[in-house]
Design a protein around this motif. Structure first.
Motif, PDB file in Angstrom:
ATOM      1  N   TYR A  70       0.718   4.462  -2.777  1.00 32.07           N
ATOM      2  CA  TYR A  70       0.475   6.136  -2.586  1.00 32.07           C
ATOM      3  C   TYR A  70       1.982   6.287  -3.076  1.00 32.07           C
ATOM      4  O   TYR A  70       1.427   7.082  -3.675  1.00 32.07           O
ATOM      5  N   LYS A  71       3.040   5.533  -3.092  1.00 29.49           N
ATOM      6  CA  LYS A  71       4.197   6.523  -3.940  1.00 29.49           C
ATOM      7  C   LYS A  71       4.673   6.988  -4.464  1.00 29.49           C
ATOM      8  O   LYS A  71       4.260   7.802  -5.641  1.00 29.49           O
ATOM      9  N   THR A  72       3.574   5.887  -5.081  1.00 33.33           N
ATOM     10  CA  THR A  72       4.334   5.046  -7.243  1.00 33.33           C
ATOM     11  C   THR A  72       3.166   6.245  -7.764  1.00 33.33           C
ATOM     12  O   THR A  72       2.946   7.046  -8.389  1.00 33.33           O
ATOM     13  N   ASN A  73       1.653   6.458  -7.047  1.00 34.23           N
ATOM     14  CA  ASN A  73       0.655   7.607  -7.769  1.00 34.23           C
ATOM     15  C   ASN A  73       0.664   8.887  -6.712  1.00 34.23           C
ATOM     16  O   ASN A  73       0.798   9.438  -8.428  1.00 34.23           O
ATOM     17  N   LYS A  74       1.281   8.744  -6.023  1.00 32.11           N
ATOM     18  CA  LYS A  74       2.231  10.780  -5.689  1.00 32.11           C
ATOM     19  C   LYS A  74       2.757  10.417  -6.804  1.00 32.11           C
ATOM     20  O   LYS A  74       2.979  12.171  -7.175  1.00 32.11           O
ATOM     21  N   ASN A  75       3.560  10.193  -7.341  1.00 36.01           N
ATOM     22  CA  ASN A  75       4.921  10.851  -7.934  1.00 36.01           C
ATOM     23  C   ASN A  75       4.333  11.243  -9.546  1.00 36.01           C
ATOM     24  O   ASN A  75       4.492  11.470 -10.265  1.00 36.01           O
ATOM     25  N   LYS A  76       3.097   9.918  -9.626  1.00 35.21           N
ATOM     26  CA  LYS A  76       2.385  10.186 -11.162  1.00 35.21           C
ATOM     27  C   LYS A  76       1.871  11.426 -11.444  1.00 35.21           C
ATOM     28  O   LYS A  76       2.203  11.517 -12.625  1.00 35.21           O
ATOM     29  N   ASN A  77       1.064  11.649 -10.219  1.00 36.60           N
ATOM     30  CA  ASN A  77       0.676  12.730  -9.923  1.00 36.60           C
ATOM     31  C   ASN A  77       1.391  14.672 -10.055  1.00 36.60           C
ATOM     32  O   ASN A  77       0.806  15.265 -10.622  1.00 36.60           O
ATOM     33  N   LYS A  78       2.928  14.530 -10.449  1.00 38.54           N
ATOM     34  CA  LYS A  78       3.730  15.616 -10.315  1.00 38.54           C
ATOM     35  C   LYS A  78       3.834  16.026 -11.684  1.00 38.54           C
ATOM     36  O   LYS A  78       3.840  15.070 -12.069  1.00 38.54           O
ATOM     37  N   ARG A 128       0.643  -0.876   0.049  1.00 38.80           N
ATOM     38  CA  ARG A 128       0.054  -0.412   0.276  1.00 38.80           C
ATOM     39  C   ARG A 128       1.076   1.292   0.274  1.00 38.80           C
ATOM     40  O   ARG A 128       0.869   2.281  -0.918  1.00 38.80           O
ATOM     41  N   SER A 129       2.007   0.940   0.471  1.00 43.23           N
ATOM     42  CA  SER A 129       2.626   2.435   0.542  1.00 43.23           C
ATOM     43  C   SER A 129       3.212   2.541  -0.183  1.00 43.23           C
ATOM     44  O   SER A 129       3.543   4.077  -0.535  1.00 43.23           O
ATOM     45  N   ASN A 130       3.797   1.352  -0.958  1.00 44.43           N
ATOM     46  CA  ASN A 130       4.710   1.710  -2.452  1.00 44.43           C
ATOM     47  C   ASN A 130       3.666   2.239  -3.746  1.00 44.43           C
ATOM     48  O   ASN A 130       3.892   2.973  -4.141  1.00 44.43           O
TER      49      ASN A 130
END
Length: 89
Positions: free
Chosen positions: A81-89, A77-79
């Motif tokens: 969220y981290k991956t999706n957060k980086n994609k949205n930037k 889950r943490s990976n």
């Protein structure tokens, strides 16, 4: 329970790349989950004593067997969220 084991296997397979690691984590999580559930079922079905300290510690011990599964899910889950957060930037 079979559905949960199947979905967990698919989730682990999609997260990890190494086949040996996939197999080891899948076996570890499934065995600890089955042992924890078995302890709970045995304590409440066969050795039911009531609301005593024995049952509390038995359920506590059974819940401790769920920790590897929870930790694996937390890592995925943490990976995610981290991956999706980086994609949205």
């Amino acid at each position: 329970m079979a559905i949960y084991l199947y979905l967990t296997a698919k989730k682990i397979r999609s997260y990890y790349n190494d086949e040996k690691r996939i197999k080891a984590i899948n076996i570890r999580d499934n065995i600890t989950l089955v042992v924890g559930l078995s302890i709970i079922y045995i304590l409440h079905g066969v050795v039911y004593i009531g609301e005593s300290t024995f049952n509390f510690f038995g359920v506590f011990l059974a819940c401790a067997f769920f920790l590897p599964t929870f930790k694996t899910n937390q890592a995925i889950r943490s990976n995610f969220y981290k991956t999706n957060k980086n994609k949205n930037k």
